[in-house]
Structure formats: structure tokens, C-alpha cells
Design a protein around this motif. Structure first.
Motif, mmCIF file in Angstrom:
data_model
loop_
_atom_site.group_PDB
_atom_site.id
_atom_site.type_symbol
_atom_site.label_atom_id
_atom_site.label_comp_id
_atom_site.label_asym_id
_atom_site.label_seq_id
_atom_site.Cartn_x
_atom_site.Cartn_y
_atom_site.Cartn_z
ATOM 1 N N PRO A 91 45.033 33.532 48.367
ATOM 2 C CA PRO A 91 46.244 34.267 47.993
ATOM 3 C C PRO A 91 46.476 34.423 46.490
ATOM 4 N N GLN A 92 46.193 33.406 45.717
ATOM 5 C CA GLN A 92 46.479 33.518 44.282
ATOM 6 C C GLN A 92 45.557 34.533 43.616
ATOM 7 N N ARG A 93 44.260 34.303 43.729
ATOM 8 C CA ARG A 93 43.308 35.245 43.126
ATOM 9 C C ARG A 93 43.354 36.589 43.833
ATOM 10 N N GLY A 94 43.500 36.555 45.170
ATOM 11 C CA GLY A 94 43.481 37.794 45.937
ATOM 12 C C GLY A 94 44.594 38.746 45.556
ATOM 13 N N HIS A 95 45.826 38.254 45.446
ATOM 14 C CA HIS A 95 46.942 39.137 45.106
ATOM 15 C C HIS A 95 46.878 39.588 43.645
ATOM 16 N N ARG A 96 46.330 38.741 42.774
ATOM 17 C CA ARG A 96 46.163 39.170 41.383
ATOM 18 C C ARG A 96 45.171 40.329 41.290
ATOM 19 N N LEU A 97 44.024 40.195 41.962
ATOM 20 C CA LEU A 97 43.032 41.275 41.935
ATOM 21 C C LEU A 97 43.550 42.512 42.653
ATOM 22 N N LEU A 98 44.269 42.292 43.754
ATOM 23 C CA LEU A 98 44.830 43.424 44.493
ATOM 24 C C LEU A 98 45.796 44.213 43.622
ATOM 25 N N ALA A 99 46.691 43.515 42.941
ATOM 26 C CA ALA A 99 47.657 44.201 42.080
ATOM 27 C C ALA A 99 46.956 44.939 40.940
#
Length: 476
Positions: free
Chosen positions: A176-184
Motif C-alpha cells: 500500500p505505501q509504495r503502491g499508492h505513491r507510484l499510482l498517484a
């Protein structure tokens, strides 16, 4: 990633054990020269013929797989994996032996398994689990290319959906942490796949997705992105909000909430506790919600079960959140009655006193007044052990016992305990249960709820199970 003998992780150890190797090297693996010889003349990974070795049936594929995880490094593995024609699967659908052995070094091969149409060829079927296990940015980029998954050996004629972002959603929920940062980052740059992924996650879990994006890139950037995509977080249903407002508020330092989307991934993939599994019988469940100040909140389900190839009575434990590997934690729960004891109960149709994790219970065994001959003596006994809250407190593990057994974070503290809620049917999304949504929202808002919205009893779940699957157990 050298491994010393005895230190191999679970999947890697299984790969070596399945091959029944006569000799292992200092790494605990197939000797390197032998592995290279085993693979030198191999062009197709196939099931092949089998041989009985020490009471275990060893296939050609078992030896090839042991060789593949015993090479010097990831680069050598990728070289062999790329040239092989894969015509068979490995043992275990969620096999992570390659990740355990080579880490992110296998990602170039996984990238090759995604064709120009965006179809991930999950052959062997460990490809997708290994992709989802990696938290590398390269894994995000691979997942973003996937528009569909096939496990067909010959590739078939699978037609991908250009709007299918399920694999990327799964990857983001797991990281969730890395995933949402890359997604955004990608969505702000007007990447269409990223924008569709934001829409999909927000539709499933609007509050969880919004929170994670705010943590990743800040409130201003998140709100601007949601506004541009026309996404609005709807209010909770009135009944749910009323229940939360009525529950005591617990003052605790902030933490990351668990996402209902994470529960969806596992419930839809059958990695979730079930009332209606034809392979085992579940007599009762308990759900405890934990807040973890400074960490990630979580949920633990306990199931009182028998079956699944075992004739004992035991607790199965299922863990989600906490920043830990989610899902069913096999063989972690205690055995309440061993197979000799259950056999004696079946033979004599009597019990007496049963020792439980937190006390004991005396049971006089007679047919259940509601279920009668639909349930056998053993299954009826399981009902009696959880007839009331006080009995359930003796049968199920306490919050402190769960923390020790599942190695939950030291700061995790119980917020609520539920014994009755509407549980999703097998394969149904967790978010379809208003009671599980309430549980996630209670953790998010620090509300110590004492009851679910529906109050669905275990009897109601068992009635549904019997109607669809029939009864369980030996005849009286």
C-alpha cells in the motif's frame, strides 16, 4: 542469495524436499554442478515420468524445479527460464520458491510472461504470486501492463479486457505505501491505466483509497487528482454511521487502517474463512479487530473447524492487515481434540469434560434441537462449545494469545470482538458484507463497536450451508 542448510524458507524447502535429493550441498540445495547438468539437456518443463523414492512419488518436473532453484544466481535462472518451454505447473499454486531464492532478480523473466496484448501467461502458476510478492517498482511496472491472466498451457485464444486493472489493484493493495505513491505519480501524469486503477480502487473502498493516497502524496495532490477524475467519497450508510457514533471512541495515536479492498482480494480468491466450504465443517467464528498505533491495524478471524483431511477439532486462524503476510495461517491454531479423542466421541456418543484454550466445558451429547441428524455427534459437540459468549471465551484464543501465536505487533491492542455478523459466501467479496465494512470503519474511526449491523447468527449461516451442501458428520 545463498542459503545455508536448514535455513531455507518454506516454499524453497518444499521444492528441495519434493525432489528427494540423495545429496544436498552446503546451501541445502541441489549441488550446483548437478543442477546445471540436470538442466543442460532440458528444453521443455513437463510433468514427465515419476519414480517412487523413499515413499514419495518424484516427477521429472520435481527434479527440474529443484535444479532451477539451485542455480548460482538470478541471472543464471532467468537464462534457463527464458529458453524453457513451460508445459506443466509447479507444486503449489502460491509457490514463492523463486522469490525466496532469487528475490527481485526473477522480474525480467516475469516481464517476459506478459505478451504484447497484455496477457500474463501464468504458466507455471507461480508467476503471478511471485509478481505480487515483489515490492519493487519494476514489479509495479509489470503489473501495470497486465490486462488479463491465463493459465492455459498452450496460451489459448484469451481476449484481454483493455480496462482490466485487477492485477495492478492486487499489487497496490499488497504494497500500500509504495503502491499508492507510484499510482498517484502515474495518475497525475495522466497515465490512463493508473487513472482507471484509481477509479477501480476508489469504487471498492473510497475511504481507504483516499486515505492511502493522502498518506502517499499529501491531501492537496490527492484531492486535486480525485476532483480531476470526478471521484467523490460518499457518506457511510445512515445505519452504519449511527452505529459508529453510538460506540465508545478510543483515544489512541494514529495508525494506517486496513483496507476493505485487501479483504476483497482474499475473500474473492477463497483465502478467507468460510462457512460454506464443502471440504470442512465450521461450527463457529470469532472476529477481533486490533488497532496498532504507529503501525497498521488488522483483523483476526478464528474458525472452529473439523475436516480438510483431518478428523480432529481445531482452531484455524486468518490474519489480515498489521503490515504482515495476509491470509490463512495454516497449523497456527491449537488442536482442541485430537483424532483419537474424536474417534472415541464418535464411537461412544458421549463426551464429558473438554479441555479448552481458556478453561474447560462439560458437554452432555444429544442431537441438536435445530439441526438434528443434519449434524453428527462431533459437529454437535462443536456447537455446544460455542453456545454462549462465556463458552466462546474459553474456546477461542484471547487477544493476547493471538498476539503471541501470530506474532502480531507488540503495540497492537484489541478494539472490538464480534461473534455474529453476516459473513460473505465462498468467493463473494468481503465488501458485500455491511458488517465487515463496519468492522473496517470501526478501526478507522477508533470506535469500540459491540455488535454488528445485521447480528447474523452462526445458526443462520449453518442453515444456509445445509440447504446448499447438506449436513456433515457421522450418523447418530
Amino acid at each position: 542469495m545463498d542459503q545455508e542448510e536448514g535455513s531455507l524458507d518454506q516454499n524453497l524447502r518444499a521444492a528441495i524436499n519434493d525432489a528427494m535429493l540423495p545429496v544436498r550441498d552446503h546451501r541445502g540445495l541441489m549441488p550446483l554442478d548437478e543442477a546445471r547438468t540436470q538442466l543442460s539437456g532440458l528444453s521443455v518443463y513437463r510433468k514427465g515420468e515419476g519414480t517412487l523414492v523413499g515413499g514419495r512419488f518424484v516427477l521429472e518436473s520435481d527434479l527440474a524445479w529443484a535444479a532451477l532453484v539451485s542455480l548460482e544466481d538470478a541471472e543464471e535462472f532467468v537464462g534457463h527460464a527464458r529458453r524453457l518451454q513451460w508445459e506443466f505447473h509447479v507444486r503449489g499454486r502460491d509457490n514463492l520458491a523463486l522469490v525466496e531464492r532469487y528475490g527481485d532478480g526473477i522480474l525480467p523473466w516475469i516481464a517476459d510472461r506478459v505478451d504484447r496484448n497484455g496477457v500474463l501467461h501464468n504458466v507455471p502458476w507461480c508467476v503471478l504470486p511471485c509478481l505480487l510478492a515483489s515490492d519493487a517498482e519494476e514489479a509495479f511496472e509489470i503489473a501495470a501492463r497486465v490486462r488479463g491472466v491465463t493459465e492455459s498451457i498452450d496460451g489459448g485464444s484469451f481476449r484481454p479486457d483493455r480496462r482490466d486493472v485487477e492485477v495492478l489493484c492486487q499489487w497496490i493493495v499488497r504494497h500500500p505505501q509504495r503502491g499508492h505513491r507510484l499510482l498517484a505519480k502515474h495518475a497525475v501524469a495522466e497515465d490512463e491505466v493508473a487513472k482507471e486503477t484509481v477509479r477501480t480502487l476508489h469504487h471498492t473502498d473510497p475511504r481507504g483509497t483516499t486515505h492511502r493516497l493522502k498518506v502517499a502524496v499529501g491531501e492537496v495532490t490527492t484531492q486535486a487528482l480525485l476532483d480531476r477524475l470526478g471521484l467523490v467519497t460518499p457518506p457511510l450508510p445512515r445505519g452504519m454511521q449511527t452505529a459508529l457514533d453510538a460506540a465508545p471512541w478510543v483515544d489512541a495515536p494514529p495508525s494506517d487502517p486496513i483496507m476493505i479492498a485487501e479483504l476483497d482480494e482474499h475473500s474473492a480468491d477463497f483465502d478467507f474463512p468460510m462457512w460454506d466450504n464443502a471440504n470442512y465443517f465450521c461450527a463457529a467464528m470469532r472476529l477481533i479487530g486490533f488497532i496498532t498505533p504507529g503501525g497498521t491495524d488488522g483483523l483476526v478471524f478464528q474458525s472452529l473447524v473439523t475436516g480438510l483431511g483431518e478428523e480432529n477439532v481445531r482452531l484455524e486462524l486468518h490474519r489480515y492487515g498489521f503490515g504482515m503476510t495476509p491470509g490463512t495461517i495454516w497449523n497456527a491454531g491449537p488442536e482442541l481434540l485430537n483424532e483419537d479423542e474424536t474417534e472415541e466421541i464418535q464411537r461412544t456418543r458421549s463426551v464429558g469434560t473438554v479441555q479448552l484454550p481458556n478453561g474447560q466445558a462439560r458437554v452432555d451429547l444429544v442431537r441438536d434441537p435445530d439441526f438434528g441428524d443434519h449434524l453428527g455427534p462431533l459437529e454437535t459437540l462443536m456447537l455446544r462449545l460455542t453456545d454462549a459468549r462465556e463458552l466462546s471465551n474459553r474456546t477461542f484464543l484471547s487477544a493476547e494469545q493471538l498476539k503471541e501465536t501470530l506474532r502480531l505487533p507488540a503495540d497492537a491492542r484489541p478494539l472490538f470482538t464480534l461473534d455474529e455478523w453476516r459473513h460473505p459466501e465462498a468467493g463473494e467479496k468481503a465488501s458485500d458484507s455491511e458488517d465487515l465494512v463496519l468492522a473496517v470503519e470501526a478501526l478507522r474511526s477508533r470506535r469500540a463497536i459491540s455488535a454488528s449491523l445485521t447480528g447474523t447468527s452462526r445458526e443462520a449461516h449453518l442453515e444456509d450451508r445445509i440447504r446448499v451442501l447438506g449436513g456433515w458428520g457421522e450418523a447418530w
